[in-house]
Motif scaffolding. Structure first.
Motif: not given
Ligand code: PFF
Length: 442
Positions: A104-111, A116-118, A312-316
């Protein structure tokens, strides 16, 4: 209360593929392949997936479907009169919580990167950005967001939560990655990335065969979500008419395909837009994907759009795996302790908020948990499940393997059971010993 079950066979397969496809595929797999000699690693890894991974997956399926229980309840129930097997299952439940704490730490980075990608705010200084966000209280805040998304799905239950969510997310991951890969491999300069990724270099097999074997075995277990009891839990919501060997093979093939696909995005991008690997990306450490790919986004036209699709792909992928981790202890509390799904989900999420925050605040703990500890626990856990299947279930395991399977698949049952009894646990115990040795010898 009646125990839930999957609404459809496709739903089960997609949920299991969702668990398997995760950060292990999009990040760890391409990097390990590149580090260990490209297609040479791929060959060794594929052999381990086929000879250890798939039989291991089937052992977990057999335990789950036969018992219709969470890992702890399953082993206790199928071995009446002895308490100790229940503890082996309970070890899996604990492993799931530890896994989720670092994942979930890495999950947080991805969120965070997704949002920030926008605006592309991290494009200008990728390594500076990663350095400031990766650990600390802000990392905890985004970790909380990721855990909240995970809990939301698990709260919905098996059909309306996990099955519904993975049915949408899995096809999206494949479409997003396929579009990105199609675009990436046709960029000028991408060819160098492909040849770096898939070159054949037998030197790592010759120079450090044991290191490579350990790496390939660890990757095979992690990527197929084995040794924790995820697949026991998911199969526990299954009816008798699925062919386990068929479903298991489909899951393993799809999982590997997504890993290969992710590599076809990452390496062409790095070589086409960054001219190759930088010091940072070569290290293959936890932040390299974020820093390396961010540098490429900066150089390309409409980098923000590509970045949004990529994250988005990595987050899913990460979410469909984290829900399978949370589901294990939730199923345990629901099945064994008579806690409601709602209370179990909320209580366990609160617990992981604490253990996860420790990982997000202390990089050394994060690294130890994500690497060494998880490798050891998955290997030990799967060895336990295999010995249980082979020696305690024995003939009953074979009957469960055959149930719903066609003629060809059935003929594989006996060799499978022999492998599960003898050579496979032995292989895992040797891997475990090698891992322990390398830990203790520093
Ligand atoms: N298979 C997941 C990945 O490749 O990211 C990680 C994982 C999920 C491991 C669930 C173990 C597990 F129980």
């Amino acid at each position: 209360m009646v125990r839930e079950s999957w609404a459809s066979r496709v739903g089960f397969i997609l949920a299991a593929v969702g668990s398997a496809v995760g950060l292990g595929n999009v990040w760890r797999f391409p990097w390990m392949t590149a580090e260990y000699g490209g297609s040479a690693f791929l060959v060794v890894y594929l052999c381990i997936v086929l000879l250890v991974g798939v039989p291991g997956l089937l052992a977990e399926f057999v335990i789950g479907r036969r018992s219709n229980r969470n890992p702890a309840g399953a082993l206790a129930r199928l071995a009446p009169g002895t308490k100790s097997w229940g503890y082996v299952g309970l070890f899996g439940v604990v492993t799931a919580l530890i896994l989720l704490s670092f994942y979930s730490v890495v999950g947080g980075w991805i969120v965070r990167y997704f949002l920030a990608s926008f605006s592309g705010s991290y494009f200008a200084d990728p390594s500076g950005y990663f350095g400031t966000i990766s650990f600390g209280w802000e990392a905890v805040a985004f970790q909380v967001a990721f855990l909240a998304l995970t809990a939301l799905v698990v709260l919905g239950g098996v059909r309306r939560g996990i099955e519904a969510a993975t049915k949408v997310m899995m096809p999206l991951i494949v479409v997003l990655l396929a579009v990105l890969a199609g675009w990436a491999v046709t960029r000028p300069g991408a060819g160098a990335g492909l040849s770096f990724y898939l070159h054949f270099d037998p030197a790592p097999i010759k120079n450090d065969p044991i290191g490579m074997l350990r790496a390939a075995a660890g990757q095979a277990l992690f990527t197929l979500s084995l040794g924790v009891g995820t697949m026991i839990t998911y199969a526990s919501y299954l009816g008798e008419d699925n062919s386990l060997p068929f479903d298991g093979s489909v899951i393993a093939v799809l999982n590997t395909a997504v890993g290969v696909l992710a590599g076809l995005v990452v390496f062409p991008l790095l070589f086409a837009f960054q001219g190759g690997l930088t010091e940072v990306t070569r290290g293959g450490e936890s932040g390299a994907i974020f820093m390396g790919v961010a540098g490429a986004f900066r150089e390309m036209p409409y980098g923000e759009v590509v970045a949004v699709g990529f994250f988005a792909a990595i987050l899913f992928a990460a979410l469909s795996s984290s829900i399978s981790m949370l589901e294990i202890p939730v199923a345990y509390l629901v099945d064994e302790q008579d806690v409601s799904r709602r209370n179990a989900t909320l209580g366990l999420t609160a617990l992981v908020l604490v253990t996860g925050a420790v990982c997000a605040l202390t990089p050394s703990v994060f690294t130890f948990v994500a690497g060494t500890l998880v490798d050891l626990m998955l290997t030990a856990g799967l060895a336990g499940f295999l010995v249980f299947t082979g020696w305690i279930l024995g003939k009953n395991a074979l009957a469960e393997f055959d149930s719903g399977a066609g003629g060809i698949a059935r003929s594989l049952g006996t060799p499978w059971l022999w492998g599960v009894r003898t050579i496979l646990p032995l292989f895992l115990l040797v891997t475990l010993a090698l891992n322990l040795y390398s830990l203790l010898s520093g």
